[in-house]
Scaffold this motif. Structure first.
Motif, PDB file in Angstrom:
ATOM      1  N   HIS A 113       0.178  -7.626 -10.581  1.00 26.86           N
ATOM      2  CA  HIS A 113       0.669  -6.614  -9.647  1.00 26.86           C
ATOM      3  C   HIS A 113       1.995  -6.051 -10.146  1.00 26.86           C
ATOM      4  O   HIS A 113       2.630  -6.610 -11.043  1.00 26.86           O
ATOM      5  N   ALA A 128      -2.739 -10.785  -3.245  1.00 27.82           N
ATOM      6  CA  ALA A 128      -2.149  -9.699  -2.460  1.00 27.82           C
ATOM      7  C   ALA A 128      -0.717  -9.511  -2.902  1.00 27.82           C
ATOM      8  O   ALA A 128      -0.080 -10.436  -3.433  1.00 27.82           O
ATOM      9  N   SER A 129      -0.184  -8.311  -2.656  1.00 22.23           N
ATOM     10  CA  SER A 129       1.136  -8.014  -3.191  1.00 22.23           C
ATOM     11  C   SER A 129       1.895  -7.014  -2.339  1.00 22.23           C
ATOM     12  O   SER A 129       1.325  -6.306  -1.499  1.00 22.23           O
ATOM     13  N   THR A 156      -1.554  -3.544  -2.569  1.00 16.38           N
ATOM     14  CA  THR A 156      -2.943  -3.744  -2.973  1.00 16.38           C
ATOM     15  C   THR A 156      -3.380  -5.195  -2.809  1.00 16.38           C
ATOM     16  O   THR A 156      -2.566  -6.111  -2.764  1.00 16.38           O
ATOM     17  N   VAL A 157      -4.702  -5.343  -2.728  1.00 14.20           N
ATOM     18  CA  VAL A 157      -5.359  -6.645  -2.818  1.00 14.20           C
ATOM     19  C   VAL A 157      -6.308  -6.552  -4.001  1.00 14.20           C
ATOM     20  O   VAL A 157      -7.024  -5.565  -4.157  1.00 14.20           O
ATOM     21  N   HIS A 202      -3.891  -0.406   2.681  1.00 13.71           N
ATOM     22  CA  HIS A 202      -2.690  -0.775   3.428  1.00 13.71           C
ATOM     23  C   HIS A 202      -1.575   0.225   3.125  1.00 13.71           C
ATOM     24  O   HIS A 202      -1.426   0.687   1.982  1.00 13.71           O
ATOM     25  N   VAL A 210       1.323  -5.993   1.615  1.00 16.02           N
ATOM     26  CA  VAL A 210       0.287  -6.874   2.141  1.00 16.02           C
ATOM     27  C   VAL A 210       0.903  -8.268   2.230  1.00 16.02           C
ATOM     28  O   VAL A 210       1.228  -8.876   1.210  1.00 16.02           O
ATOM     29  N   ILE A 264      -3.373 -13.002   3.222  1.00 16.15           N
ATOM     30  CA  ILE A 264      -4.824 -12.868   3.114  1.00 16.15           C
ATOM     31  C   ILE A 264      -5.473 -14.166   3.575  1.00 16.15           C
ATOM     32  O   ILE A 264      -4.851 -15.224   3.571  1.00 16.15           O
ATOM     33  N   SER A 299      -6.998  -9.212   5.381  1.00 16.44           N
ATOM     34  CA  SER A 299      -5.670  -8.962   4.828  1.00 16.44           C
ATOM     35  C   SER A 299      -4.797  -8.382   5.927  1.00 16.44           C
ATOM     36  O   SER A 299      -5.283  -7.749   6.863  1.00 16.44           O
TER      37      SER A 299
END
Length: 360
Positions: free
Chosen positions: A239, A258-259, A263-264, A281, A285, A288, A299
């Protein structure tokens, strides 16, 4: 799952749901921790709503709303039976709260669990041990057989942010701002240090076969470690911002991350390449959770909770239930219940909508 930071507040309107009064006596005998003292409460059982079992989790509603935390709910952990939920938060007094999910009432407190915020909680798969970690640099163990404090693990020199326990309940992994450490839960002693001061570790997870540890750091890098040898297997830039959460799918073939980059991502463990990137999102995030059925991913962040199809990457649904960021989420062992915690101090217990014609 533990929570991450907060940006702009989100004052969305709560959807209608049932809020139960949580300060009355619980519905079955349960030990209540008050610091290290023990008090037992008894009350008459209550009848609670029941829902038919379903293999999917796509149309949830709030069954209970649990009130008690004064600040952000940082972590949630179900007991193996799914009947008890443990929650830890940013309350400065370091309280761990226990909830009876058969009644939606508070079952007790560990009122002096830590000196500061409780960052992460895990309950061992054998149901014997509750482990908690904190910004006070410590990890505490609680024996669930006799409901007593067991011991502290001291070794981290900075905030401990994440915990994971092996499927055989023998090894505890902790990640913190000063690296990753391994602990023997049976002998209750330190085992090894995987990395020191390499970079700040924000999240850790253990694969279902107990062979691999995954870690995510503040640089957006994911590393995979051999749990038996402690050696680094591989690392990859996952990420563009902090990795807030990592979790393995039940088959162990996919790692989900997740970051704060919004994003996931779903990673093929063998190729270390993202099979799917989930976008949608509008901000970080925070957490999760993977349903035990292996089909659904949840998420959470500022814009509420999103459910995804793990096979196709399709967004199934989005819903809110908090007046602020959602900071922690967890699925029950049977996959029928989702717990969410927020910056509003609220914990929501979600179940699928009852089938038409079935009354609560």
């Amino acid at each position: 799952m533990r929570s991450e930071g907060k940006g702009d507040g989100d004052n969305s309107v709560l959807r209608p749901y049932m809020i139960l009064v949580l300060m009355s006596a619980i519905a079955f005998p349960f030990t209540i921790w008050q610091g290290f003292g023990i008090n037992v409460a008894h009350a008459a059982p209550e009848v609670t709503p029941t829902f038919p079992n379903r293999t999917s989790f796509a149309d949830p509603q709030v069954l209970y709303s649990l009130l008690g935390h004064k600040g952000t709910v940082k972590s949630l952990a179900f007991s193996p039976s799914g009947k008890v939920l443990a929650s830890g938060g940013a309350d400065n007094e370091g309280v761990i709260r226990l909830w009876n999910l058969e009644t939606g009432k508070k079952a007790g407190n560990i009122s002096k669990a830590h000196k500061t915020a409780v960052e992460s909680l895990v309950i061992s798969p054998d149901g014997q041990t509750l482990a908690s970690c904190s910004n006070d640099n410590t990890i505490n163990l609680w024996n669930l057989n006799n409901n007593k404090f067991s011991r502290s693990f001291v070794g981290h020199t900075s905030n401990v942010l994440s915990l994971a326990v092996s499927p055989d309940s023998k090894i505890l992994v902790s990640g913190g701002l000063d690296g990753i450490r391994l602990w023997d839960l049976l002998q209750q002693r330190p085992l090894a240090t995987l990395v020191r001061f390499d970079n700040s570790i924000h999240t850790v997870a253990i694969s279902p076969d107990g062979q691999t540890v995954a870690s995510g750091d503040y640089k957006g890098v994911i590393k995979l470690w051999n749990l038996s040898t402690g050696k680094l297997i591989s690392e990859f830039a996952a990420h563009t911002n902090v990795v807030t959460a990592v979790a393995f799918t039940p088959d162990g073939q996919t790692l989900v991350s997740a970051s704060r980059d919004r994003t996931v991502k779903l990673w093929n463990i063998n190729s270390k390449t993202p099979a799917t990137t989930l976008t949608g999102h509008d901000n970080w995030v925070n957490a999760i959770a993977i349903n035990p059925n292996g089909q659904t991913l949840a998420s959470a962040g500022r814009d509420g909770i999103k459910l995804w199809n793990l096979t196709t990457g399709e967004l199934i649904s989005s819903f809110r239930g908090h007046t602020d960021w959602v900071s922690a989420i967890a699925f029950s062992p049977d996959g029928q219940t989702l717990a969410s915690g927020g910056y509003d101090g609220r914990i929501n217990i979600w179940r699928n909508q009852p089938l038409q014609g079935i009354k609560n």
